[in-house]
Design a protein around this motif. Structure first.
Motif, PDB file in Angstrom:
ATOM      1  N   UNK A 105      56.182  25.927  34.887  1.00 29.14           N
ATOM      2  CA  UNK A 105      54.609  26.121  34.216  1.00 29.14           C
ATOM      3  C   UNK A 105      53.758  26.826  35.258  1.00 29.14           C
ATOM      4  N   UNK A 106      52.825  27.861  35.180  1.00 32.20           N
ATOM      5  CA  UNK A 106      51.924  28.533  36.161  1.00 32.20           C
ATOM      6  C   UNK A 106      50.804  27.560  36.528  1.00 32.20           C
ATOM      7  N   UNK A 107      50.369  27.851  37.803  1.00 26.38           N
ATOM      8  CA  UNK A 107      49.247  26.995  38.233  1.00 26.38           C
ATOM      9  C   UNK A 107      48.192  28.059  38.418  1.00 26.38           C
ATOM     10  N   UNK A 108      47.033  27.405  38.657  1.00 25.67           N
ATOM     11  CA  UNK A 108      45.800  28.097  38.464  1.00 25.67           C
ATOM     12  C   UNK A 108      45.482  29.328  39.222  1.00 25.67           C
ATOM     13  N   UNK A 109      46.354  29.412  40.450  1.00 31.32           N
ATOM     14  CA  UNK A 109      46.363  30.573  41.164  1.00 31.32           C
ATOM     15  C   UNK A 109      47.735  31.476  41.035  1.00 31.32           C
ATOM     16  N   UNK A 110      48.464  31.271  40.108  1.00 34.87           N
ATOM     17  CA  UNK A 110      49.715  32.104  39.600  1.00 34.87           C
ATOM     18  C   UNK A 110      48.991  33.565  39.218  1.00 34.87           C
ATOM     19  N   UNK A 111      49.662  34.296  39.280  1.00 32.76           N
ATOM     20  CA  UNK A 111      49.517  35.797  39.061  1.00 32.76           C
ATOM     21  C   UNK A 111      49.757  36.244  37.532  1.00 32.76           C
ATOM     22  N   UNK A 112      48.901  36.862  37.029  1.00 36.54           N
ATOM     23  CA  UNK A 112      49.265  37.436  35.688  1.00 36.54           C
ATOM     24  C   UNK A 112      49.300  39.111  36.030  1.00 36.54           C
ATOM     25  N   UNK A 113      50.392  39.777  35.323  1.00 39.59           N
ATOM     26  CA  UNK A 113      50.287  41.158  35.275  1.00 39.59           C
ATOM     27  C   UNK A 113      50.144  41.533  33.790  1.00 39.59           C
ATOM     28  N   UNK A 114      49.289  42.302  33.499  1.00 46.90           N
ATOM     29  CA  UNK A 114      48.909  42.880  32.327  1.00 46.90           C
ATOM     30  C   UNK A 114      49.309  44.204  32.045  1.00 46.90           C
ATOM     31  N   UNK A 116      44.458  46.331  46.099  1.00 45.97           N
ATOM     32  CA  UNK A 116      44.640  46.034  44.727  1.00 45.97           C
ATOM     33  C   UNK A 116      44.597  44.521  44.784  1.00 45.97           C
ATOM     34  N   UNK A 117      44.120  43.953  43.498  1.00 44.33           N
ATOM     35  CA  UNK A 117      44.821  42.446  43.365  1.00 44.33           C
ATOM     36  C   UNK A 117      44.709  42.399  41.682  1.00 44.33           C
ATOM     37  N   UNK A 118      45.322  41.205  41.368  1.00 46.53           N
ATOM     38  CA  UNK A 118      45.726  41.019  40.012  1.00 46.53           C
ATOM     39  C   UNK A 118      44.820  39.924  39.355  1.00 46.53           C
ATOM     40  N   UNK A 119      44.787  39.548  38.177  1.00 45.45           N
ATOM     41  CA  UNK A 119      44.278  38.447  37.625  1.00 45.45           C
ATOM     42  C   UNK A 119      45.082  37.250  37.757  1.00 45.45           C
ATOM     43  N   UNK A 120      44.422  36.129  37.787  1.00 45.62           N
ATOM     44  CA  UNK A 120      45.046  34.922  38.124  1.00 45.62           C
ATOM     45  C   UNK A 120      44.849  34.040  36.885  1.00 45.62           C
ATOM     46  N   UNK A 121      45.692  33.131  36.616  1.00 50.26           N
ATOM     47  CA  UNK A 121      45.617  32.149  35.424  1.00 50.26           C
ATOM     48  C   UNK A 121      44.111  31.478  35.480  1.00 50.26           C
ATOM     49  N   UNK A 122      43.576  31.086  36.762  1.00 52.66           N
ATOM     50  CA  UNK A 122      42.314  30.641  36.432  1.00 52.66           C
ATOM     51  C   UNK A 122      41.138  31.448  35.797  1.00 52.66           C
ATOM     52  N   UNK A 123      41.302  32.829  36.150  1.00 50.68           N
ATOM     53  CA  UNK A 123      40.285  33.644  35.757  1.00 50.68           C
ATOM     54  C   UNK A 123      40.640  34.000  34.240  1.00 50.68           C
ATOM     55  N   UNK A 124      41.908  34.255  33.845  1.00 49.86           N
ATOM     56  CA  UNK A 124      42.172  34.489  32.359  1.00 49.86           C
ATOM     57  C   UNK A 124      41.899  33.234  31.533  1.00 49.86           C
ATOM     58  N   UNK A 125      42.295  32.126  32.192  1.00 45.00           N
ATOM     59  CA  UNK A 125      42.130  31.034  31.053  1.00 45.00           C
ATOM     60  C   UNK A 125      40.573  30.656  30.707  1.00 45.00           C
ATOM     61  N   UNK A 126      39.660  31.128  31.254  1.00 43.71           N
ATOM     62  CA  UNK A 126      38.310  31.119  30.695  1.00 43.71           C
ATOM     63  C   UNK A 126      38.251  31.681  29.398  1.00 43.71           C
ATOM     64  N   UNK A 127      38.664  32.826  29.096  1.00 43.48           N
ATOM     65  CA  UNK A 127      38.675  33.615  27.941  1.00 43.48           C
ATOM     66  C   UNK A 127      40.025  33.166  27.038  1.00 43.48           C
TER      67      UNK A 127
END
Length: 278
Positions: free
Chosen positions: A18-27, A42-53
């Protein structure tokens, strides 16, 4: 080369934890990757950022790989407009993006993204495929068909003749710089024979003393590249395959129109010859 990301450590074992809050999302959308660019890095989305929406993002994920122990996952079904500061960049941007380990992550993730996109249904019976629990593999629960990631072996060929090397440009491709001869291996064909065949097909030359140099994963085309040096065997007159190549020409070692970069096996091989290392 693009895969040389030391001191960072890439691990490709399939461990779908399972992913953690700081795990990386590649979209990805087609050829484009969602990134934030700050101070030319460059940087990518984290699960914490994406989880808000997208609160369900923690439940529906596809594990890709890890770098320095941080998990990278494939994101689906998110709306890029929810994330100000992020933009979709064409994959060609990642020939030069920095830092290098994130460049490598973006391109490698894109290879896996394309594979998953094309492996939704069983090629034998047509039923929906499911993720395997233990391996990076898509499995048909109906007929048992197994699909593994696609990797195509191909050769990069440096043909030399004394202090000269054969350089070419591709026909009808985005990449317009000088390159070496190249081609995919065919069924039942040793890679050394691929070298001979591709040189004959593309420029009408015979070669000898074929020597393996080095390999490189090349996620832009799902390819494992195998680099070879070889020597001209006979006359140096070129018969060009104009469907594959826009041009091919012999260049003296001291007059090669190429500069060093840290992306490709092709460039490393050309620079090795230019500086007399081979």
């Amino acid at each position: 080369m693009i895969q040389n990301i030391e001191p960072h450590e890439y691990r490709n074992e399939y461990t779908p934890e399972p992913p953690k809050k700081d795990s990386v999302l590649l979209y990805y959308e087609g050829r484009k990757v969602l990134v934030k660019i700050e101070n030319q890095e460059i940087s990518f989305l984290s699960f914490e950022e994406a989880g808000k929406y997208h609160p369900d993002i923690y439940e529906e994920y596809t594990y890709l790989f890890s770098i320095d122990g941080q998990g990278y996952y494939l994101a689906e079904g998110i709306d890029p407009e929810n994330f100000p500061g992020y933009e979709l960049m064409d994959n060609q941007y990642f020939r030069e993006a920095r830092p290098k380990y994130r460049q490598f992550a973006a391109v490698t993730g894109w290879q896996l993204y394309r594979w998953y996109q094309s492996r939704k249904y069983c090629g034998h019976c047509g039923q929906p495929l499911v993720h395997d629990d233990k391996e990076r593999m898509m499995r048909c629960p109906d007929c048992g068909m197994m699909e593994f990631p696609k990797i195509c072996p191909a050769v990069i060929i440096a043909v030399t003749h004394g202090d000269k090397i054969l350089m070419s440009k591709y026909a009808g491709r985005e990449y317009k710089k000088y390159a070496l001869l190249a081609g995919f291996c065919e069924i039942g064909e040793p890679v050394e024979e691929t070298v001979r065949r591709e040189v004959m097909e593309e420029v009408g030359l015979k070669v000898k003393n074929i020597r393996y140099y080095k390999s490189q994963p090349w996620s832009f085309t799902d390819t494992l590249l195998l680099g070879f040096f070889c020597e001209l065997d006979g006359a140096e007159g070129i018969t060009l395959d104009t469907e594959e190549l826009a041009m091919a020409e012999w260049f003296e070692r001291d007059n090669m129109p190429v500069e060093a970069e840290d992306l490709s096996l092709t460039n490393e091989m050309m620079m090795a010859f230019k500086h007399g290392k081979v």
